[in-house]
Design an enzyme around this catalytic site. Structure first.
Site, short mmCIF file in Angstrom:
data_model
loop_
_atom_site.label_atom_id
_atom_site.label_comp_id
_atom_site.label_asym_id
_atom_site.label_seq_id
_atom_site.Cartn_x
_atom_site.Cartn_y
_atom_site.Cartn_z
N LYS A 252 34.90 35.89 34.21
CA LYS A 252 35.80 34.94 34.85
C LYS A 252 35.00 33.89 35.62
CE LYS A 252 39.49 38.31 35.87
NZ LYS A 252 40.61 37.73 35.10
N ARG A 326 45.44 46.01 29.74
CA ARG A 326 46.30 46.59 28.70
C ARG A 326 45.60 47.75 27.99
NH1 ARG A 326 46.64 40.81 26.00
NH2 ARG A 326 46.45 40.39 28.22
#
Length: 472
Positions: A252, A326
């Protein structure tokens, strides 16, 4: 945590307390100050000439019925930023039930402040110790139930918020487990089961292992069991617990990484839910699972293109290491369904996608499910609790979003479209169709944002408790 009591006349209130009432409350004293304050069209606040009170705040009638925009909360927040008294007298003679629940949770949640982490030198400030409800005698029985429930919910929220607010250098997967064990030890109906990194591998949780193996702080799976009754279906909750998310090798940028200690709010809120349920002594059986890992960079970190295998045998191509939430959820959902193949339902909670914030903002949690009863019940529970959800589509039209040429599934869509729903479509493969399942994306609601700063909110614990209360 503040205590509470009920009075039927202001003469029973403790001296030097802070009186908060609606402008037209008939139980207010007939004084020149009150008459002048009643003439104000907006918030009227006085700290002089208020005897026997330390402060009097009168708020417009409309705010006490405004469950949509949280007008009463908006007015109260700056007042409670610097309390003048540990005693609050709250007029509840004519207040909407949803507004009352929101206000009570806010007041009870004053039990946690960032200063409690003892990371900053601050002066001891006044803290609310007791909430006195001014009501009519015929209202008290109903109000007692509301106050009891919201105090219990707030107890769970406070634990979850404090854990989520803790900096990630301290709040590792192991730390979360240890703090959860300490909190659960106070309730005989709660018991903890822990899988360490070796057991995670042995039990085939390859997706959780893939996410956590790059960190020096190894992953954990914590299952908290609550037996409020000896028999019956088990309700299951799964929380995403990424204690810090660098994005992995799909690193990120700095601005996007700053609040990533909060990527474990789903897991923290599952813990808070379990504590609230135990406090309320609900007659149900529940298993709450916290899937805990740090998504770090390093020589052992998962790589884009890696194929990992979940505990149900499904293979997943990891085409984006920053879509790790996820992965841990998928493994945990599959693990839970194997433990309880007759579960009443499975609900997972996660700060999963920034896309849900773009779709719904900060007021609604995103709800994705293929079970229409779950959709209806959760939506209704959200309205009753003031902790609302909004449903997003989830059906086979999303199938192409998770197709992989090398594995059963891929973890992110290559077209960068329908990010939130595509993540839910991936997750639905890990819950058998015989078990009702719902996914809550809380990326927008897990934090309270004010003046450019973010702190944990404890949502959606109120929603989940309300849903539970209507399910037995």
């Amino acid at each position: 945590m503040a205590k509470y009591q009920f009075i039927h006349a202001l003469s029973e209130a403790a001296p030097q307390s802070h009186l908060i009432a609606r402008t037209a409350c008939p139980l207010l004293p007939d004084t020149a100050l009150i008459a002048e304050m009643r003439e104000q069209e907006s918030v009227a606040d006085a700290r002089f000439g208020c005897a026997p009170f330390a402060r009097i705040t009168l708020l417009p009638e409309a705010l006490w019925q405004d469950s949509l925009t949280e007008g009463l909360l908006t007015a109260l927040r700056p007042l409670m930023a610097s309390p003048v008294s540990p005693e609050v007298v709250l007029d509840v003679t004519a207040i909407d039930d949803v507004v009352l629940a929101q206000v009570l949770r806010f007041l009870f949640n004053q039990a946690h402040r960032l200063s409690d982490l003892q990371l900053k030198n601050t002066r001891d400030a006044v803290r609310i110790e007791r909430i006195t409800a001014l009501c009519l005698p015929e209202q008290q029985e109903k109000l007692e139930a509301i106050f009891h429930r919201q105090q219990a919910i707030a107890c769970g929220m406070v634990v979850a918020r404090r854990l989520a607010d803790t900096p990630s250098d301290r709040c590792t997967p192991r730390f979360v487990v240890e703090e959860a064990q300490k909190a659960c030890a106070a309730f005989p109906a709660l018991r903890c089961e822990v899988l360490d990194e070796k057991m995670i591998v042995e039990q085939g949780l390859g997706l959780l292992h893939a996410v956590g193996k790059g960190a020096t702080c190894p992953p954990r799976l914590l299952a908290i069991h609550y037996d409020g009754v000896s028999d019956g279906p088990v309700r299951c909750y799964v929380g995403k617990g990424i204690t810090f998310d660098t994005g992995g090798l799909w690193l990120k940028e700095g601005a996007g990484m700053y609040t990533m200690k909060y990527d474990m709010c789903g897991a923290a809120n599952v813990l808070g839910l379990m504590l609230a349920v135990a406090e309320l002594r609900l007659p149900v059986r529940i298993m709450g699972v916290l899937a805990l890992a740090e998504n770090a960079i390093g020589p052992d970190a998962m790589q884009p293109g890696t194929v990992a295998t979940a505990c149900n045998g499904t293979t997943v191509e990891i085409n984006n290491t920053d879509a790790e939430g996820r992965l841990v959820l998928a493994d945990a959902i599959a693990w839970v369904s194997q433990r309880h193949p007759q579960a009443r339902y499975i609900i997972d909670i996660a700060t999963l996608t920034g896309a849900v914030v773009k779709a719904l903002g900060y007021e609604f949690s995103g709800l994705m499910t293929q079970d229409e009863l779950m959709r209806d019940f959760l939506t209704r529970a959200g309205k009753r609790s003031g902790d609302e959800v909004w449903s997003l589509p989830l059906d086979a039209r999303l199938k192409k979003q998770t197709e992989s040429t090398i594995a059963d599934l891929c973890n992110t869509p290559t077209n960068n479209a329908a990010i939130s729903a595509s993540a839910a479509w991936l997750l639905h493969h890990f819950c058998p169709p015989t078990i009702p399942w719902a996914h809550l994306d809380i990326s927008g609601t897990a934090l309270w944002r004010e003046n450019g700063r973010s702190v944990a909110s404890g949502r959606p614990i109120p929603l989940l408790v309300e849903h539970l209360m209507g399910d037995f």
